[in-house]
Write a protein that holds these residues in place. Structure first.
Motif, PDB file in Angstrom:
ATOM      1  N   GLU A 155       0.873  -1.168   0.000  1.00 35.57           N
ATOM      2  CA  GLU A 155       0.000   0.000   0.000  1.00 35.57           C
ATOM      3  C   GLU A 155       0.912   1.221   0.000  1.00 35.57           C
ATOM      4  O   GLU A 155       1.972   1.217   0.655  1.00 35.57           O
ATOM      5  N   TYR A 160       0.878   4.135   1.475  1.00 34.54           N
ATOM      6  CA  TYR A 160       1.214   4.790   2.748  1.00 34.54           C
ATOM      7  C   TYR A 160       2.347   4.035   3.455  1.00 34.54           C
ATOM      8  O   TYR A 160       3.320   4.631   3.921  1.00 34.54           O
ATOM      9  N   ARG A 172       6.236   5.380   3.863  1.00 32.45           N
ATOM     10  CA  ARG A 172       6.723   5.556   5.229  1.00 32.45           C
ATOM     11  C   ARG A 172       8.012   4.755   5.458  1.00 32.45           C
ATOM     12  O   ARG A 172       8.975   5.250   6.059  1.00 32.45           O
ATOM     13  N   PHE A 197      -6.588   3.113  -4.213  1.00 31.83           N
ATOM     14  CA  PHE A 197      -6.114   3.448  -2.868  1.00 31.83           C
ATOM     15  C   PHE A 197      -6.856   4.635  -2.271  1.00 31.83           C
ATOM     16  O   PHE A 197      -7.260   5.537  -2.995  1.00 31.83           O
ATOM     17  N   SER A 198      -6.991   4.601  -0.944  1.00 31.94           N
ATOM     18  CA  SER A 198      -7.386   5.825  -0.246  1.00 31.94           C
ATOM     19  C   SER A 198      -6.473   6.024   0.954  1.00 31.94           C
ATOM     20  O   SER A 198      -6.132   5.078   1.655  1.00 31.94           O
ATOM     21  N   VAL A 199      -6.049   7.271   1.112  1.00 30.65           N
ATOM     22  CA  VAL A 199      -5.115   7.638   2.187  1.00 30.65           C
ATOM     23  C   VAL A 199      -5.608   8.937   2.786  1.00 30.65           C
ATOM     24  O   VAL A 199      -5.874   9.901   2.062  1.00 30.65           O
ATOM     25  N   ARG A 200      -5.745   8.980   4.104  1.00 32.71           N
ATOM     26  CA  ARG A 200      -6.314  10.171   4.728  1.00 32.71           C
ATOM     27  C   ARG A 200      -5.270  11.177   5.194  1.00 32.71           C
ATOM     28  O   ARG A 200      -5.423  12.375   4.998  1.00 32.71           O
ATOM     29  N   ASP A 201      -4.210  10.669   5.849  1.00 40.58           N
ATOM     30  CA  ASP A 201      -3.286  11.582   6.533  1.00 40.58           C
ATOM     31  C   ASP A 201      -1.960  11.729   5.797  1.00 40.58           C
ATOM     32  O   ASP A 201      -1.535  10.818   5.099  1.00 40.58           O
ATOM     33  N   ASP A 233       3.669  10.551   9.072  1.00 43.42           N
ATOM     34  CA  ASP A 233       3.977  11.017  10.423  1.00 43.42           C
ATOM     35  C   ASP A 233       5.485  11.095  10.658  1.00 43.42           C
ATOM     36  O   ASP A 233       5.941  11.074  11.782  1.00 43.42           O
ATOM     37  N   ASP A 287       5.608   1.676  17.368  1.00 47.10           N
ATOM     38  CA  ASP A 287       5.620   2.308  16.053  1.00 47.10           C
ATOM     39  C   ASP A 287       4.535   3.370  16.070  1.00 47.10           C
ATOM     40  O   ASP A 287       3.437   3.128  16.528  1.00 47.10           O
ATOM     41  N   SER A 288       4.861   4.537  15.548  1.00 46.36           N
ATOM     42  CA  SER A 288       3.972   5.665  15.803  1.00 46.36           C
ATOM     43  C   SER A 288       2.728   5.702  14.934  1.00 46.36           C
ATOM     44  O   SER A 288       1.697   6.171  15.354  1.00 46.36           O
ATOM     45  N   ALA A 289       2.815   5.207  13.710  1.00 43.36           N
ATOM     46  CA  ALA A 289       1.695   5.412  12.784  1.00 43.36           C
ATOM     47  C   ALA A 289       0.322   5.022  13.317  1.00 43.36           C
ATOM     48  O   ALA A 289      -0.635   5.742  13.087  1.00 43.36           O
ATOM     49  N   SER A 314      -1.360   8.154  15.923  1.00 44.16           N
ATOM     50  CA  SER A 314      -1.845   9.466  15.520  1.00 44.16           C
ATOM     51  C   SER A 314      -1.018   9.954  14.357  1.00 44.16           C
ATOM     52  O   SER A 314       0.011   9.398  14.012  1.00 44.16           O
ATOM     53  N   ALA A 315      -1.484  11.011  13.753  1.00 46.81           N
ATOM     54  CA  ALA A 315      -0.735  11.577  12.635  1.00 46.81           C
ATOM     55  C   ALA A 315       0.388  12.474  13.137  1.00 46.81           C
ATOM     56  O   ALA A 315       1.322  12.772  12.416  1.00 46.81           O
ATOM     57  N   SER A 361       3.578  13.091  15.189  1.00 47.92           N
ATOM     58  CA  SER A 361       4.634  12.318  15.810  1.00 47.92           C
ATOM     59  C   SER A 361       5.940  13.046  15.595  1.00 47.92           C
ATOM     60  O   SER A 361       6.094  13.816  14.666  1.00 47.92           O
ATOM     61  N   ALA A 407      -1.036  -2.552   8.207  1.00 46.31           N
ATOM     62  CA  ALA A 407      -0.052  -1.861   7.361  1.00 46.31           C
ATOM     63  C   ALA A 407       0.723  -2.789   6.434  1.00 46.31           C
ATOM     64  O   ALA A 407       1.306  -2.334   5.460  1.00 46.31           O
ATOM     65  N   PRO A 414      -7.440   3.304  15.499  1.00 50.72           N
ATOM     66  CA  PRO A 414      -8.567   3.913  14.789  1.00 50.72           C
ATOM     67  C   PRO A 414      -8.196   4.663  13.517  1.00 50.72           C
ATOM     68  O   PRO A 414      -8.894   4.579  12.524  1.00 50.72           O
ATOM     69  N   ARG A 415      -7.087   5.367  13.514  1.00 57.02           N
ATOM     70  CA  ARG A 415      -6.777   6.177  12.336  1.00 57.02           C
ATOM     71  C   ARG A 415      -6.100   5.385  11.226  1.00 57.02           C
ATOM     72  O   ARG A 415      -6.060   5.810  10.078  1.00 57.02           O
ATOM     73  N   ALA A 474      -7.632   3.954   7.680  1.00 60.59           N
ATOM     74  CA  ALA A 474      -7.996   4.985   6.700  1.00 60.59           C
ATOM     75  C   ALA A 474      -6.815   5.379   5.817  1.00 60.59           C
ATOM     76  O   ALA A 474      -7.007   5.955   4.747  1.00 60.59           O
ATOM     77  N   ASN A 475      -5.609   5.079   6.257  1.00 64.11           N
ATOM     78  CA  ASN A 475      -4.436   5.363   5.425  1.00 64.11           C
ATOM     79  C   ASN A 475      -4.044   4.155   4.578  1.00 64.11           C
ATOM     80  O   ASN A 475      -3.096   4.223   3.801  1.00 64.11           O
ATOM     81  N   PHE A 476      -4.753   3.053   4.782  1.00 65.45           N
ATOM     82  CA  PHE A 476      -4.449   1.830   4.048  1.00 65.45           C
ATOM     83  C   PHE A 476      -5.659   1.357   3.251  1.00 65.45           C
ATOM     84  O   PHE A 476      -5.970   0.165   3.212  1.00 65.45           O
ATOM     85  N   SER A 477      -6.317   2.328   2.630  1.00 62.46           N
ATOM     86  CA  SER A 477      -7.417   2.038   1.702  1.00 62.46           C
ATOM     87  C   SER A 477      -8.568   1.278   2.350  1.00 62.46           C
ATOM     88  O   SER A 477      -9.295   0.539   1.682  1.00 62.46           O
ATOM     89  N   ARG A 478      -8.707   1.433   3.675  1.00 58.84           N
ATOM     90  CA  ARG A 478      -9.804   0.792   4.402  1.00 58.84           C
ATOM     91  C   ARG A 478     -10.488   1.844   5.253  1.00 58.84           C
ATOM     92  O   ARG A 478     -10.409   1.799   6.495  1.00 58.84           O
ATOM     93  N   PRO A 479     -11.155   2.816   4.627  1.00 55.13           N
ATOM     94  CA  PRO A 479     -11.683   3.945   5.395  1.00 55.13           C
ATOM     95  C   PRO A 479     -12.621   3.526   6.524  1.00 55.13           C
ATOM     96  O   PRO A 479     -12.733   4.225   7.526  1.00 55.13           O
TER      97      PRO A 479
END
Lengths: 416, 325
Positions: A105, A107, A111, A179-183, A186, B41-43, B46-47, B49, B79, B110-111, B114-119
Motif C-alpha cells: 500500500e 502509505y 513511510r 487506494f485511499s489515504v487520509r493523513d 507522520d 511504532d507511531s503510525a 496518531s498523525a 509524531s 499496514a 482507529p486512524r 484509513a491510510n491503508f485504503s480501508r476507510p
C-alpha cells in the motif's frame, strides 16, 4: 566540469551469474550473512559508486523446486531490512531497493522508504516494480497475476500517492481507484527532499510512467543500438510531462568480467558458464519468456513461436530478437541469458571495459551503468580495483563524493 | 524474572531522537543485560509524531550496533501483507543473528486503516478473526524452511534440499498465501512473537500462538488471578505453561524509582507475572536511574540474572524453538 557517469553496484547474494554460488571465489552463504553485504557496500562506497541496488521478489523465483534447489536464489534477505542495516554501516553511498506496487500500500511503502532515508541521511531510493511473477501473486491472494495494463494502472496511482506523501505537509489525502489515504506521513521530511524514484519497466506504458515519475531508469540493452534507441525514446517522452532530459539518469545493466588480460577474462567467464546445469539455464530462459514448457522442445533446436506474454513484455521481445538475429538454439540462448540475465555482458581488461562503457556513455546511450558482478565478493572487488581507477583516470568517474545525499551524487534536482 | 524495556520513539518530549541517541540507548540496555527492547511504532496512534523512524527499519539498523539484546519491533497487521511482514521479520532475525521479535497488537488503531485504503476499518470481531488468521500465516511461513535445508554443496550443485522446503498453501477467510517464504530459518529458529493490546476475547489466541504477552498494570491480586487464568488457557492448548512469558507493563517515572525493586519482587513472588516491560517516559534519563538503582537491587535479591547466558532472544527468555522443524 565534464559530464561524469553514474555507477550502481547491483548486489545479489552470491552473484549475478546463475552458477555464481558454485564458484570457489563466491561467498556461498551470502544469503544468510549480513557481514558479507556490509563488506560489499563498503567496497562499493570506497570505490565511490553512486549507489548499491537490491532487486526483489516477494516469493520464490523458480516454480520448479528441483531446479530452484540448484540455484542460490530461493533464499536471501528482505531488501528493506537489509538496506536499513547497511544504512548505518556506510556513510555516503546511495541505497536503492526494489518494492512492488502490486503487493504493498502506498502509505506503508512511502513511510518505510522515508524511514530508510532518515536512517541514511538522505541516501535512499525506491525501484518501482509491478511484479510480473505468478509465483509472487500466489502469496497475495487467490486471483492470480493481474494483466500488465491493470498492474501499470495501479502503479501510476501508487507512484502519485507516494510522491505526494513524500512532499509532506501539502498532502491533502487521496481517494482513488485503488487506494485511499487520509493523513500525511507522520515522519519528518526527507533530508534529500524525497527519496529517489527508480524504474526498470521498458514496455510502452512502463516508459511513459518512467518519463513522468522516475529519477533513474535501469534497463537491459545488449547492443549499442538498442541502448541508444531506448535512451532517445525515453528522453523524448519527458517533455510531455514538463521535464528536462537530464532529470532522468538512464543506467543500463552491465555484467562485466574483468581480468588483467583478455584471455584471462574469457577463461574466467567460461569457467562460470560450465557450472550452469542445462535444466537451470532453460528454466531461467523460460522465466524471461513467460512460458512454462520450454523444456518440451529440443534443446539444440530453435525457440518455438510464442504468444505475447502478460509478464515481462519488454524482456520477452529482447530474447526473441536475439535468438532470431544470431540464430541461437535453446541451449545457446539459455547459457547466454543465464550468464547475463539478458543484460549487456563484457569480458576483458579494465581498458577494454572502460572503452566500451565510454563509447555508450559518450555516444548518448547511457548516463551511467548498473554494474552486475558475476560473483561476490571477487568480481565487485575486481571492478572496483581495476575498472573504476581506469574510468577515474579518464575523468569519466568521480574520485571523491561531492555531495552527501543520493540526489546530490546523481546530480538530480531537489524536489520542492 | 524477565525484563524488557519499551520505548515509544514518537514520544521523546516533542524532540526527535536521532539514530545515535537510539543506538546509545540500545547499547546501554544491552550493557545492563536486559532481555529485549520493544520499539513502538507511531503510525497507528496518531498523525502527529516526532519520530523519524519506522520500527522494523530501526530494528535492522540497531541490530548491527548491538550483539546480545533482543530487538522487538511493533508492526501492524493492517499496514503489511502477511507475506511481506513474515519476510521482514525473518530477515531481521538473520541480520540480528537470532534476536528479533514481532510485537503484534490485537487492538485496532482507529486512524490507521484509513491510510491503508480501508476507510471503514474492520469490525472488532472481524479484526480479531483476521488477526488470528494473519498470525497463523506468519508463524507458518517462518517454518517453511527446515533448519538443515541449506546444503551449500558446490560440487553436487545442490544448494538446498527441496524436501526441506515446505509450501504453506493457506486459504482462509481473509488471506490466501501459498508460500514458502524466501528467507532461510534463523539462528533462533523463528522470531519471537509478542502480543499486546489484548482484551479478554484475545487470550485464547495468545495462549495458542504467543511466545510473550504484554499486559497492562493492575493491582497485585488482580494480576495474579489474570496470570493464573492465562496459564490455564496455555495448558488447555497443550502447551507448557512456561512456553508463554507474561510480562506486566510498568510505567517508569522519576518518582517511581525508589521502592520499585521491592514492588517488582512482591509481584513476581506472588506469581503475578514472569517479568516486566518497563515503559520509559519521554524523559529518557529516568532509565539511568533504573539501571543504577533498581537493577542492582533486583540482582542482589537474586531476581534477575547477572549476564546473558545465550546469544538469541529465545535463549534469553527461556523459550524453545518456534515450531516443528
Amino acid at each position: 566540469m565534464t559530464r561524469q557517469m553514474k555507477l550502481g553496484a547491483f548486489l545479489w547474494a552470491t552473484g549475478h551469474h546463475i552458477a555464481a554460488w558454485r564458484h570457489p571465489k563466491a561467498d556461498v552463504t551470502a544469503g544468510i550473512d549480513i557481514d558479507h553485504y556490509i563488506q560489499l557496500a563498503r567496497t562499493a562506497e570506497a570505490a565511490k559508486f553512486d549507489m548499491v541496488f537490491c532487486e526483489d521478489a516477494a516469493g520464490l523465483r523458480e516454480a520448479n523446486v528441483a531446479i530452484a534447489s540448484q540455484t542460490s536464489r530461493s533464499i536471501g534477505f528482505e531488501p528493506i531490512s537489509l538496506l536499513s542495516a547497511l544504512a548505518v554501516q556506510t556513510s555516503r553511498i546511495g541505497l536503492v531497493s526494489t518494492a512492488s506496487t502490486s503487493y504493498n500500500e502506498p502509505y506503508g511503502l512511502a513511510r518505510t522508504f522515508l524511514s530508510l532515508d532518515q536512517l541514511s541521511g538522505g541516501r535512499a531510493g525506491w525501484n518501482l516494480v509491478t511484479s510480473a511473477s505468478p509465483i509472487e501473486a500466489a502469496n497475495f491472494g487467490s486471483t492470480g497475476l493481474k494483466p500488465h495494463a491493470d498492474r501499470y494502472e495501479r502503479a501510476r496511482e501508487f507512484a502519485k500517492v507516494v510522491t505526494g506523501l513524500w512532499h509532506g505537509e501539502s498532502f491533502r489525502g487521496h481517494d482513488g481507484q485503488s487506494f485511499s489515504v487520509r493523513d500525511p506521513l507522520d515522519l519528518p521530511r526527507s533530508p534529500q527532499g524525497a527519496p529517489v524514484m527508480v524504474q526498470a519497466g521498458a514496455s510502452d506504458v512502463g516508459r511513459d510512467l518512467a518519463a513522468r515519475t522516475a529519477d533513474v531508469v535501469f534497463t537491459a540493452a545488449q547492443t549499442f543500438e538498442e541502448a541508444k534507441a531506448f535512451y532517445d525514446d525515453l528522453k523524448s517522452r519527458m517533455a510531455t510531462y514538463g521535464r528536462e532530459p537530464d532529470d532522468i539518469k538512464i543506467m543500463p545493466g552491465v555484467a562485466p568480467v574483468v581480468a588483467e588480460t583478455e584471455a584471462e577474462a574469457r577463461e574466467k567467464f567460461e569457467e562460470l558458464q560450465e557450472l550452469i546445469p542445462d535444466d537451470v539455464g532453460v528454466a531461467l530462459l523460460s522465466g524471461y519468456l513467460s512460458i512454462s514448457d520450454l523444456w518440451r522442445y529440443p534443446i539444440d533446436g530453435p525457440l518455438p513461436e510464442l504468444p505475447e506474454s502478460e509478464g515481462m513484455k519488454s524482456r520477452q521481445a529482447l530474447v526473441i530478437e536475439q535468438s532470431r538475429r544470431d540464430g541461437l538454439s535453446i541451449r545457446q540462448l539459455a547459457r547466454h541469458f543465464a550468464g547475463a540475465r539478458g543484460h549487456w555482458r563484457i569480458a576483458g581488461t579494465a581498458v577494454q571495459i572502460a572503452d566500451e562503457l565510454q563509447a555508450r556513455f559518450e555516444g548518448g546511450a547511457a548516463d551511467g551503468f548498473n554494474v552486475m558482478p558475476a560473483y561476490f565478493p571477487g568480481e565487485l572487488d575486481a571492478f572496483a580495483t581495476l575498472v573504476v581507477p581506469e574510468l577515474q583516470r579518464r575523468g569519466l568517474f568521480r574520485k571523491e563524493y561531492e555531495g552527501a545525499t543520493l540526489r546530490e551524487h546523481l546530480g538530480l534536482k531537489r524536489p520542492g | 524474572m524477565y525484563l524488557a524495556v519499551s520505548l515509544d520513539i514518537a514520544l521523546a518530549n516533542g524532540q526527535a531522537l536521532t539514530f545515535s541517541d537510539l543506538a546509545g540507548f540500545a547499547r546501554q540496555a544491552e550493557a545492563a543485560g536486559l532481555d529485549m527492547i520493544v520499539l513502538d511504532d507511531s503510525a497507528p496512534h496518531s498523525a502527529a509524531s516526532s519520530s523519524p523512524f519506522e520500527a522494523t527499519t530501526l530494528v535492522a539498523a540497531l541490530a548491527t550496533m548491538t550483539e546480545k539484546i533482543g530487538l522487538v519491533a511493533t508492526a501492524s497487521t493492517v499496514a503489511h501483507q502477511p507475506y511481506n511482514l513474515a519476510r521482514r521479520f525473518a530477515s531481521l532475525d538473520i541480520i540480528s543473528h537470532g534476536r528479533a521479535g514481532w510485537n503484534a497488537t490485537m487492538a485496532q488503531a482507529p486512524r490507521e486503516a484509513a491510510n491503508f485504503s480501508r476507510p471503514d476499518g474492520f469490525s472488532a470481531e472481524d479484526f480479531r478473526r483476521r488477526s488470528e488468521e494473519y498470525i497463523g500465516i506468519v508463524q507458518g511461513l517462518w517454518q517453511g524452511w527446515d533448519a538443515d535445508a541449506l546444503l551449500f554443496d558446490r560440487d553436487s550443485g545442490r544448494f538446498h534440499d527441496p524436501e526441506k522446503m515446505h509450501l504453506l498453501d493457506h486459504k482462509g477467510e481473509f488471506f490466501s498465501v501459498r508460500g514458502p517464504l524466501n528467507v532461510a530459518r534463523s539462528p533462533q529458529d523463528t522470531p519471537v512473537l509478542v502480543l499486546s493490546g489484548l482484551t479478554e476475547g484475545d487470550l485464547d489466541i495468545a495462549a495458542r500462538t504467543a511466545d510473550v504477552i504484554l499486559l497492562d498494570e493492575r493491582p497485585a491480586a488482580e494480576n495474579k488471578a489474570r496470570h493464573d487464568d492465562f496459564k490455564r488457557r496455555v495448558s488447555a492448548c497443550g502447551r507448557e505453561p512456561d512456553a508463554v512469558k507474561v510480562l506486566t507493563d510498568i510505567s517508569l517515572t522519576a518518582d517511581s524509582i525508589s521502592g520499585l525493586a521491592g514492588r517488582l519482587e512482591e509481584e513476581f513472588r506472588l506469581r503475578g507475572c514472569d517479568g516486566f516491560n518497563i515503559r520509559l517516559p519521554a524523559q529518557l534519563s529516568v532509565f539511568d536511574d533504573f539501571i543504577d538503582r533498581v537493577l542492582p537491587e533486583l540482582r542482589r535479591r537474586g531476581l534477575f540474572r547477572e549476564r546473558y547466558r545465550g546469544t538469541t532472544l529465545r535463549s534469553h527468555l527461556g523459550l524453545a524453538g518456534g515450531g516443528e522443524q
